[in-house]
Design an enzyme around this catalytic site. Sequence first.
Site, PDB file in Angstrom:
ATOM      1  N   LYS A  37     -13.485 -15.826   1.587  1.00 43.28           N
ATOM      2  CA  LYS A  37     -12.232 -16.345   2.154  1.00 43.28           C
ATOM      3  C   LYS A  37     -11.040 -15.819   1.352  1.00 43.28           C
ATOM      4  O   LYS A  37     -10.043 -15.369   1.926  1.00 43.28           O
ATOM      5  CB  LYS A  37     -12.227 -17.883   2.136  1.00 43.28           C
ATOM      6  CG  LYS A  37     -13.062 -18.490   3.249  1.00 43.28           C
ATOM      7  CD  LYS A  37     -13.306 -19.981   3.065  1.00 43.28           C
ATOM      8  CE  LYS A  37     -14.274 -20.475   4.131  1.00 43.28           C
ATOM      9  NZ  LYS A  37     -14.765 -21.840   3.905  1.00 43.28           N
ATOM     10  N   GLN A  61     -13.662 -26.948   0.280  1.00 43.42           N
ATOM     11  CA  GLN A  61     -14.970 -26.442   0.681  1.00 43.42           C
ATOM     12  C   GLN A  61     -15.994 -27.578   0.687  1.00 43.42           C
ATOM     13  O   GLN A  61     -16.167 -28.275  -0.314  1.00 43.42           O
ATOM     14  CB  GLN A  61     -15.404 -25.323  -0.278  1.00 43.42           C
ATOM     15  CG  GLN A  61     -16.703 -24.642   0.101  1.00 43.42           C
ATOM     16  CD  GLN A  61     -16.609 -23.839   1.392  1.00 43.42           C
ATOM     17  OE1 GLN A  61     -15.638 -23.122   1.642  1.00 43.42           O
ATOM     18  NE2 GLN A  61     -17.613 -23.982   2.238  1.00 43.42           N
ATOM     19  N   ASP A  63      -8.650 -26.567   8.311  1.00 43.42           N
ATOM     20  CA  ASP A  63     -10.011 -26.754   8.826  1.00 43.42           C
ATOM     21  C   ASP A  63     -10.006 -27.651  10.066  1.00 43.42           C
ATOM     22  O   ASP A  63     -10.998 -27.708  10.796  1.00 43.42           O
ATOM     23  CB  ASP A  63     -10.901 -27.416   7.756  1.00 43.42           C
ATOM     24  CG  ASP A  63     -11.932 -26.451   7.198  1.00 43.42           C
ATOM     25  OD1 ASP A  63     -12.168 -25.404   7.829  1.00 43.42           O
ATOM     26  OD2 ASP A  63     -12.513 -26.763   6.144  1.00 43.42           O
TER      27      ASP A  63
END
Length: 300
Positions: free
Chosen positions: A54, A98, A121
């Site tokens: 990422k 994460q 997200d």
Amino acid sequence: MTAEIIDGKAFAAEVRGKVAEQVAGLKAAHGVTPGLAVVLVGEDPASQVYVRSKGKMTVEVGMASFEHRLDADTSEADLLALIARLNADPEVHGILVQLPLPGHLNEDLVINAIDPAKDVDGFHISNVGLLGTGQKSMVPCTPLGCLMMLRAHHGSLSGLDAVVIGRSNIVGKPMAQLLLGDSCTVTIAHSRTKDLPEVVRRADIVVAAVGRPEMVPGDWIKPGATVIDVGINRIPAPEKGAGKTRLVGDVAFDSAAAVAGAITPVPGGVGPMTIACLLANTLTACCRANGWPEPEGLTA
Ligand code: NDP
């Protein structure tokens, strides 16, 4: 029939190209660089790989990448304090924590501490509610990537029968909401669904997000249907040598490709689109934060 292969790798490169172009435009016009902060708690090897890639792709599209690696025993208070700092930081437009988090940390509490406008997200309860009520939100990356590929393949999805197999909060449910938003007739199937093969046979669009290797065989697929395989499953591959493994999806690719009109492969389908959509969401968040127009073709 042999299905058209939907090349997620190529599609993701195209999305990243569009993001890079628009990032360059923002820099030139406003002197603003979109920034993505990724928070990793602990040393889960798979999470470390995701975070590294990422970060690399964030920089490749010209954005600023801020990585925060915290020890596995970081307290909830310290993690929440970091999120509060990132929420207040004007250089950070997107925040991703994460998952999974170590067991002593409450994931819902942590995710809901992120400013919903920076929740790239799309997991914050506000974004879930906005998506569910058809309002502008941050959309979870994996379903957004699936939607982009479906729109590119079909043009309009209006009136098509779609079956989503899986009802998780990160894939199945938001995927179903997005398909409903595009006026599909949507069925959400799960482990208690009766006669799954018949349910799947009705579908013009099948999205499989189960986590069971090659569970959906070709004879469940309606001829000409579009199959989006979200599953990522590692299985033994003795043909490659002792102890070797390979990745397969939730769909039995060869038999499904013989019947479907189009299909995404695993690897090289949905997977690459997920990170591309994370970058797209960061750009969207930056534009919204500044009151600029939404990026072209990169939102739901
Ligand atoms: P979850 O385990 O959270 O959800 C799986 C879903 O599948 C559940 O709703 C479950 O039903 C359903 N299910 C399980 N067994 C069956 C069955 N026999 N028949 C029908 N439905 C069944 O998984 P995720 O949604 O997080 O992930 C799904 C897959 O997608 C995984 O392989 C994951 O690795 C992959 N993935 C890929 C991503 C990418 O970037 N490509 C991103 C995220 C996930 P129930 O609710 O009844 O238990």
